[in-house]
Design a protein around this motif. Structure first.
Motif, PDB file in Angstrom:
ATOM      1  N   LEU A 290      64.990 -66.388  74.773  1.00  0.00           N
ATOM      2  CA  LEU A 290      63.955 -65.426  75.011  1.00  0.00           C
ATOM      3  C   LEU A 290      63.425 -65.020  74.022  1.00  0.00           C
ATOM      4  N   SER A 291      62.035 -64.612  74.336  1.00  0.00           N
ATOM      5  CA  SER A 291      61.536 -64.002  73.128  1.00  0.00           C
ATOM      6  C   SER A 291      61.879 -62.287  73.027  1.00  0.00           C
ATOM      7  N   ALA A 292      61.366 -61.765  71.959  1.00  0.00           N
ATOM      8  CA  ALA A 292      61.726 -60.195  71.928  1.00  0.00           C
ATOM      9  C   ALA A 292      61.292 -59.385  72.865  1.00  0.00           C
ATOM     10  N   LEU A 293      59.811 -59.852  73.366  1.00  0.00           N
ATOM     11  CA  LEU A 293      59.248 -59.311  74.255  1.00  0.00           C
ATOM     12  C   LEU A 293      59.785 -59.187  75.684  1.00  0.00           C
ATOM     13  N   SER A 294      60.234 -60.417  75.794  1.00  0.00           N
ATOM     14  CA  SER A 294      60.916 -60.468  77.166  1.00  0.00           C
ATOM     15  C   SER A 294      62.246 -59.778  77.352  1.00  0.00           C
ATOM     16  N   LEU A 295      62.883 -59.656  76.313  1.00  0.00           N
ATOM     17  CA  LEU A 295      64.234 -58.912  76.238  1.00  0.00           C
ATOM     18  C   LEU A 295      63.654 -57.382  76.319  1.00  0.00           C
ATOM     19  N   ALA A 296      62.582 -57.322  75.713  1.00  0.00           N
ATOM     20  CA  ALA A 296      62.143 -55.742  75.696  1.00  0.00           C
ATOM     21  C   ALA A 296      61.870 -55.076  76.977  1.00  0.00           C
ATOM     22  N   VAL A 297      60.834 -56.016  77.793  1.00  0.00           N
ATOM     23  CA  VAL A 297      60.743 -55.349  79.161  1.00  0.00           C
ATOM     24  C   VAL A 297      61.822 -55.662  80.139  1.00  0.00           C
ATOM     25  N   GLY A 298      62.932 -56.293  79.853  1.00  0.00           N
ATOM     26  CA  GLY A 298      64.207 -56.251  80.617  1.00  0.00           C
ATOM     27  C   GLY A 298      63.910 -57.280  81.827  1.00  0.00           C
ATOM     28  N   GLY A 299      62.907 -57.931  81.775  1.00  0.00           N
ATOM     29  CA  GLY A 299      62.915 -59.145  82.677  1.00  0.00           C
ATOM     30  C   GLY A 299      62.968 -60.547  82.153  1.00  0.00           C
ATOM     31  N   THR A 300      62.866 -61.792  82.819  1.00  0.00           N
ATOM     32  CA  THR A 300      62.917 -62.973  82.551  1.00  0.00           C
ATOM     33  C   THR A 300      61.486 -63.650  82.617  1.00  0.00           C
ATOM     34  N   LEU A 301      60.953 -63.982  81.407  1.00  0.00           N
ATOM     35  CA  LEU A 301      59.745 -64.473  81.572  1.00  0.00           C
ATOM     36  C   LEU A 301      59.684 -65.796  82.337  1.00  0.00           C
ATOM     37  N   MET A 302      58.728 -66.094  83.341  1.00  0.00           N
ATOM     38  CA  MET A 302      59.039 -67.486  83.732  1.00  0.00           C
ATOM     39  C   MET A 302      58.476 -68.754  82.934  1.00  0.00           C
ATOM     40  N   ARG A 303      59.584 -69.392  82.677  1.00  0.00           N
ATOM     41  CA  ARG A 303      59.305 -70.322  81.629  1.00  0.00           C
ATOM     42  C   ARG A 303      59.164 -71.963  82.229  1.00  0.00           C
ATOM     43  N   LEU A 304      58.778 -72.690  81.616  1.00  0.00           N
ATOM     44  CA  LEU A 304      58.604 -74.164  82.036  1.00  0.00           C
ATOM     45  C   LEU A 304      59.960 -74.745  82.581  1.00  0.00           C
ATOM     46  N   LEU A 305      60.982 -74.422  81.838  1.00  0.00           N
ATOM     47  CA  LEU A 305      62.406 -74.998  82.130  1.00  0.00           C
ATOM     48  C   LEU A 305      62.951 -74.238  83.490  1.00  0.00           C
ATOM     49  N   ASP A 306      62.221 -73.071  83.908  1.00  0.00           N
ATOM     50  CA  ASP A 306      62.504 -72.469  85.207  1.00  0.00           C
ATOM     51  C   ASP A 306      62.250 -73.318  86.457  1.00  0.00           C
ATOM     52  N   LEU A 307      61.084 -74.460  86.323  1.00  0.00           N
ATOM     53  CA  LEU A 307      60.740 -74.922  87.376  1.00  0.00           C
ATOM     54  C   LEU A 307      61.619 -75.699  87.765  1.00  0.00           C
ATOM     55  N   VAL A 308      62.558 -76.478  86.959  1.00  0.00           N
ATOM     56  CA  VAL A 308      63.550 -76.911  87.624  1.00  0.00           C
ATOM     57  C   VAL A 308      64.363 -76.505  88.595  1.00  0.00           C
ATOM     58  N   GLY A 309      64.711 -75.311  88.372  1.00  0.00           N
ATOM     59  CA  GLY A 309      65.708 -74.576  89.236  1.00  0.00           C
ATOM     60  C   GLY A 309      65.160 -73.922  90.613  1.00  0.00           C
ATOM     61  N   LEU A 310      63.715 -74.058  90.590  1.00  0.00           N
ATOM     62  CA  LEU A 310      63.071 -73.518  91.774  1.00  0.00           C
ATOM     63  C   LEU A 310      63.657 -74.002  93.175  1.00  0.00           C
TER      64      LEU A 310
ATOM     65  N   ARG B 253      59.168 -76.392  73.385  1.00  0.00           N
ATOM     66  CA  ARG B 253      57.874 -75.884  74.405  1.00  0.00           C
ATOM     67  C   ARG B 253      58.433 -75.663  75.893  1.00  0.00           C
ATOM     68  N   LEU B 254      59.858 -75.990  75.975  1.00  0.00           N
ATOM     69  CA  LEU B 254      60.238 -75.566  77.544  1.00  0.00           C
ATOM     70  C   LEU B 254      60.371 -74.078  77.588  1.00  0.00           C
ATOM     71  N   SER B 255      60.533 -73.406  76.319  1.00  0.00           N
ATOM     72  CA  SER B 255      60.642 -71.969  76.405  1.00  0.00           C
ATOM     73  C   SER B 255      59.306 -71.260  76.615  1.00  0.00           C
ATOM     74  N   ARG B 256      58.019 -71.870  76.485  1.00  0.00           N
ATOM     75  CA  ARG B 256      56.785 -71.452  76.782  1.00  0.00           C
ATOM     76  C   ARG B 256      56.912 -70.693  78.099  1.00  0.00           C
TER      77      ARG B 256
END
Length: 495
Positions: free
Chosen positions: A2-22, A37-40
């Motif tokens: 995760l990027s520093a900003l996603s950690l800062a806001v305390g949430g999990t940014l929806m990334r491309l890789l998360d599509l597989v687990g929906l 790229r899958l972390s975008r």
């Protein structure tokens, strides 16, 4: 990762890789794409059947298509399609198999591999609307969380400001929240204050701080790769920073420390401060009383408001801190004094001063130097007498008032009074003393004295003969003239 900003806001940014687990979508990852790229993050869903949808796309869009407009076998068309999407760049491509394409086209697979574009396969029984619903629900939850955390951060900043904490302390809290380096910059990009750390190569984003014209300030954030969460998280806090910046630069709240103010007040005091006390004040302000000193006196020109002068003084202080070990300053109405010590090997205050104020040629700046603490009060008062005309100038090493101010002893005052007493006794109105002062001040120029006093040459000659008779002196003697001038200045200084 995760990027520093996603950690800062305390949430999990929806990334491309998360599509597989929906749940319920059964999406398959077919091409991973370029490294990381899958972390975008996914910004939004973009369903489209255009052969060239790029005019309707933006960065990090998730493209959804069934390929109805791309029912071709020519690899070059697939290659051009993937190249255009990768150039946006989109987050990735979800390709739905079904009536148009029963399976993923080989040309598309090859093109996505070639251009590093992540490719997902959606089975025929799953409609795009389910993907869009899942993604939008996740993004909506994230946006709400961003906004909530942004306002929570703004509340914290407001409480700190209300407690009287400095702008730097509030900025420290912002930097801690986003785990990045943040700085307040002016319209030229110069940093007024900063907090936090980030590699020099880290990407930078900026937010404009609300401020009235002609002043313009920005909040620069370094170390966050994406701008997606920057505005929701920092927008409310930026408003608080803008208010505090305006208060700090525009109010009469001192930017300098109390120790620095006390030390400089003592330096400017007409009644000399005992040397041990002055040394203690210098030490408490962070100086070494035994080292040489440098000083800058900055005077606001006509039409310059207090806000602008504070910005310029703040900029000068920050730049001087890069070249000198110790820098302190004190404000007075219209004038700011900066004291420095401990220059770097090649640092020279007279050489540095013109570069500090190159963009404000109308400003009045006087540079002074003193070899010791004993000399410093006189050097500052001497420099103060030369403040006024626009430009940067070096204060002279000495002038007559400075020499007079440095002369010790009540006995010297008594001697001056004794020397001029015959004039005061014979002429209580002070005409003779005034004539003598004008004559000495104008270097014995009869024309200049007559113009200044509005008298005739014969009147001046009469007065000068009477002065010589009463005092028992000859004004043709240069040493006598110097002695009289010093006596007049000593008594004038005592008033």
């Amino acid at each position: 990762m995760l990027s520093a900003l996603s950690l800062a806001v305390g949430g999990t940014l929806m990334r491309l890789l998360d599509l597989v687990g929906l749940p319920g979508l059964d999406i398959r990852l077919r091409v991973k794409g370029a490294e990381e790229r899958l972390s975008r993050p996914i910004a939004w869903c973009a369903p489209t059947e255009h052969m060239d949808p790029t005019p309707f796309l933006s960065v990090n869009a998730l493209v959804l298509t069934s390929g109805m407009g791309l029912n071709v076998r020519d690899y070059r068309i697939w290659d051009a399609y993937a190249e255009r999407l990768a150039a946006v760049p989109v987050a990735g491509l979800v390709f739905g198999t079904g009536p148009a394409h029963r399976e993923l086209p080989e040309g598309l697979l090859t093109a996505c591999e070639a251009h590093g574009l992540p490719l997902f396969e959606l089975p025929p029984q799953v409609p795009f609307v389910l993907v869009m619903r899942q993604v939008e629900q996740t993004l909506a939850a994230e946006r709400y969380d961003e906004l909530r955390r942004g306002w929570d951060l703004a509340d914290e900043c407001t409480r700190l400001a209300a407690q009287g904490r400095s702008l730097t302390a509030v900025l420290d809290r912002v930097a801690e929240s986003v785990e990045a380096r943040v700085a307040v910059t002016d319209q030229s990009g110069f940093e007024l204050v900063s907090a936090g750390e980030a590699p020099s190569s880290a990407p930078r984003s900026t937010l404009r701080l609300p401020s009235g014209e002609p002043h313009s300030f920005r909040l620069q954030v370094q170390g966050i790769e994406s701008n997606v969460l920057l505005h929701p998280l920092l927008g409310p806090a930026a408003a608080v920073l803008a208010v505090q910046l305006s208060y700090t630069l525009g109010s009469r709240t001192p930017l300098h420390s109390r120790e620095a103010a006390r030390f400089m007040d003592a330096l400017y005091d007409e009644q000399p401060t005992p040397e041990p006390i002055l040394e203690r004040f210098a030490t408490e302000a962070g100086f070494n009383a035994l080292e040489p000193w440098g000083a800058l006196l900055v005077n606001a020109t006509e039409g310059m408001d207090r806000f602008q002068l504070r910005v310029l003084a703040w900029q000068a202080r920050i730049r001087l801190e890069e070249r000198f070990r110790t820098v302190r300053f004190m404000e007075e109405p219209g004038v700011t004094t900066l004291l420095v010590q401990g220059p770097a090997d090649d640092a020279s205050l007279p050489e540095e001063a013109p570069t500090l104020f190159a963009d404000t040629p109308g400003l009045s700046v006087v540079v002074a130097e003193a070899g010791s603490l004993d000399e410093l009060p006189l050097s500052l008062r001497l420099a103060r007498r030369h403040v006024g005309a626009p430009g940067v100038r070096i204060a002279p090493a000495a002038d007559l008032p400075a020499i007079v101010e440095g002369l010790p002893g009540r006995g010297l005052v008594a001697m001056a009074q004794k020397l001029l007493a015959p004039l005061d006794t014979a002429d209580p109105g002070g005409t003779l003393r005034q004539t003598l002062a004008s004559y000495l001040r104008n270097a014995a120029s009869s024309r200049a004295v007559c113009e200044e006093l509005f008298i005739h040459r014969n009147t001046l000659a009469y007065r000068l003969r009477r002065i010589e008779d009463l005092m028992g002196i000859s004004l043709d003697d240069g040493e006598i003239r110097t002695t009289c001038l010093l006596a007049l200045r000593i008594l004038q200084h005592q008033r």
